[in-house]
Motif scaffolding. Structure first.
Motif, mmCIF file in Angstrom:
data_model
loop_
_atom_site.group_PDB
_atom_site.id
_atom_site.type_symbol
_atom_site.label_atom_id
_atom_site.label_comp_id
_atom_site.label_asym_id
_atom_site.label_seq_id
_atom_site.Cartn_x
_atom_site.Cartn_y
_atom_site.Cartn_z
ATOM 1 N N ALA A 215 -15.045 -5.645 -4.869
ATOM 2 C CA ALA A 215 -13.719 -6.227 -5.061
ATOM 3 C C ALA A 215 -12.756 -5.219 -5.684
ATOM 4 O O ALA A 215 -11.584 -5.129 -5.292
ATOM 5 N N LEU A 216 -13.232 -4.442 -6.637
ATOM 6 C CA LEU A 216 -12.377 -3.445 -7.283
ATOM 7 C C LEU A 216 -12.041 -2.314 -6.317
ATOM 8 O O LEU A 216 -10.900 -1.842 -6.266
ATOM 9 N N ARG A 217 -13.010 -1.875 -5.561
ATOM 10 C CA ARG A 217 -12.744 -0.806 -4.597
ATOM 11 C C ARG A 217 -11.735 -1.254 -3.545
ATOM 12 O O ARG A 217 -10.922 -0.454 -3.063
ATOM 13 N N ALA A 218 -11.777 -2.540 -3.185
ATOM 14 C CA ALA A 218 -10.869 -3.046 -2.156
ATOM 15 C C ALA A 218 -9.409 -2.939 -2.573
ATOM 16 O O ALA A 218 -8.515 -2.883 -1.718
ATOM 17 N N VAL A 219 -9.150 -2.916 -3.886
ATOM 18 C CA VAL A 219 -7.777 -2.752 -4.378
ATOM 19 C C VAL A 219 -7.588 -1.361 -4.979
ATOM 20 O O VAL A 219 -6.708 -1.138 -5.812
ATOM 21 N N ASP A 220 -8.439 -0.418 -4.551
ATOM 22 C CA ASP A 220 -8.339 1.002 -4.920
ATOM 23 C C ASP A 220 -8.535 1.238 -6.420
ATOM 24 O O ASP A 220 -7.905 2.114 -7.006
ATOM 25 N N LEU A 221 -9.441 0.478 -7.022
ATOM 26 C CA LEU A 221 -9.811 0.711 -8.419
ATOM 27 C C LEU A 221 -11.224 1.284 -8.426
ATOM 28 O O LEU A 221 -12.188 0.577 -8.194
ATOM 29 N N HIS A 222 -11.324 2.568 -8.677
ATOM 30 C CA HIS A 222 -12.612 3.259 -8.604
ATOM 31 C C HIS A 222 -13.067 3.796 -9.957
ATOM 32 O O HIS A 222 -14.200 4.270 -10.076
ATOM 33 N N THR A 223 -12.195 3.777 -10.953
ATOM 34 C CA THR A 223 -12.534 4.309 -12.272
ATOM 35 C C THR A 223 -12.040 3.354 -13.362
ATOM 36 O O THR A 223 -11.166 2.510 -13.119
ATOM 37 N N LEU A 224 -12.599 3.518 -14.554
ATOM 38 C CA LEU A 224 -12.150 2.687 -15.674
ATOM 39 C C LEU A 224 -10.704 2.991 -16.034
ATOM 40 O O LEU A 224 -9.962 2.097 -16.472
ATOM 41 N N LEU A 238 -9.543 -11.766 -8.526
ATOM 42 C CA LEU A 238 -10.173 -11.120 -7.382
ATOM 43 C C LEU A 238 -11.516 -11.785 -7.080
ATOM 44 O O LEU A 238 -12.324 -11.998 -7.984
ATOM 45 N N HIS A 239 -11.749 -12.097 -5.823
ATOM 46 C CA HIS A 239 -13.018 -12.719 -5.444
ATOM 47 C C HIS A 239 -14.163 -11.747 -5.701
ATOM 48 O O HIS A 239 -14.142 -10.604 -5.215
ATOM 49 N N GLY A 240 -15.146 -12.186 -6.482
ATOM 50 C CA GLY A 240 -16.300 -11.347 -6.800
ATOM 51 C C GLY A 240 -16.285 -10.807 -8.212
ATOM 52 O O GLY A 240 -17.294 -10.293 -8.686
ATOM 53 N N VAL A 241 -15.142 -10.919 -8.900
ATOM 54 C CA VAL A 241 -15.051 -10.416 -10.274
ATOM 55 C C VAL A 241 -15.132 -11.609 -11.227
ATOM 56 O O VAL A 241 -14.152 -12.332 -11.426
ATOM 57 N N GLY A 242 -16.317 -11.809 -11.805
ATOM 58 C CA GLY A 242 -16.537 -12.948 -12.688
ATOM 59 C C GLY A 242 -16.481 -12.571 -14.149
ATOM 60 O O GLY A 242 -16.255 -11.409 -14.511
#
Length: 263
Positions: A215-224, A238-242
């Protein structure tokens, strides 16, 4: 078998015990365990009667209560209960090795070691093909890479761990990539190749799980460092981020002095 949240608590000094039911002790004092947070060292191993456990034992192993600890240990009735003392023993030395670009002499030794792995394998040479497919497909799931090579996923993952031991690959939240050391080996054998620039910043922790990572990669979030530009509530949408993934992201960001953007 230690959960990510417990690993982080051991690293932070909040937990220093684990309890297991074994037929015999499976670790000994001085054993060092490689984990997602670095090295853990076993400081004590004692067989104890279940009736001897106290509330302090539950607190020190991160259990919700003494009753909860005893209930967890009675799921299996066979074997003895072992109290295992643990402490954080520093970062995984493989992390340092990964960043060390080898000298010409070291390259010769590394290649000879890979040749020995190939010679000992019942399937024939596999090391270079595995390095090359990871190099060409960073952050791709192991089953997909294994399928491209026509190999069972468990065997493929086992062999990748052998390369990781040599500092040649890195495990990511999803998939792998070559380390700078691994890239140097491939470039030495195949010639330098164009690669996408290595992302700067702190990778997403593997403890958040694959659904949250996707889910994070799908919105171009790859790092903290990228995650901290978002609010917790926006990420939660975001779907998948609980909640568990959000808590683990918060803990990982706090370790490097970051946090969620304010709502």
């Amino acid at each position: 078998m230690i959960r990510p949240a417990e690993l982080e608590a051991i690293r932070d000094g909040e937990i220093d015990l684990a309890f297991r039911r074994w037929n015999r002790a499976r670790v000994k004092v001085g054993t060092r365990l490689r984990t997602g947070v670095g090295l853990l060292e076993v400081t004590s191993v004692d067989a104890v009667p279940l009736s001897a456990l106290r509330a302090d034992d539950a607190r020190r192993c991160g259990a919700a209560s003494l009753a909860a600890l005893k209930e967890a240990l009675t799921v299996r009735s066979s074997g003895q209960v072992f109290r295992v003392g643990l402490r954080y023993a520093g970062p995984d030395p493989r992390e340092i090795l990964r960043e060390a670009v080898p000298t010409a002499e070291e390259l010769t030794e590394i290649r000879a070691g890979l040749d020995r792995l190939d010679a000992a394998s019942p399937i024939g040479p596999w090391t270079r093909a595995t390095l090359r497919i990871i190099d060409a497909n960073p952050e791709v799931r192991a089953p997909e890479l294994a399928a491209q090579l026509g190999r069972p996923t468990p065997e493929f993952k086992r062999d990748v761990r052998k390369l990781k031991e040599r500092g040649l690959t890195e495990s990511l939240a999803i998939g792998y990539r070559l380390s700078p050391r691994g890239e140097a080996v491939v470039d030495h054998e195949d010639g330098p190749r164009e690669r996408a620039p290595r992302r700067t910043g702190t990778p997403l922790p593997r403890s958040i799980g694959a659904p949250a990572t996707r889910a994070l990669r799908a919105v171009d979030l790859h790092t903290l460092e990228a995650v901290c530009s978002w609010t917790r509530s926006d990420l939660a949408a975001l779907h998948g981020v609980g909640p568990i993934a959000l808590d683990r992201l918060a803990a990982a960001m706090a370790d490097i002095g970051l946090g969620y953007a304010p709502d």
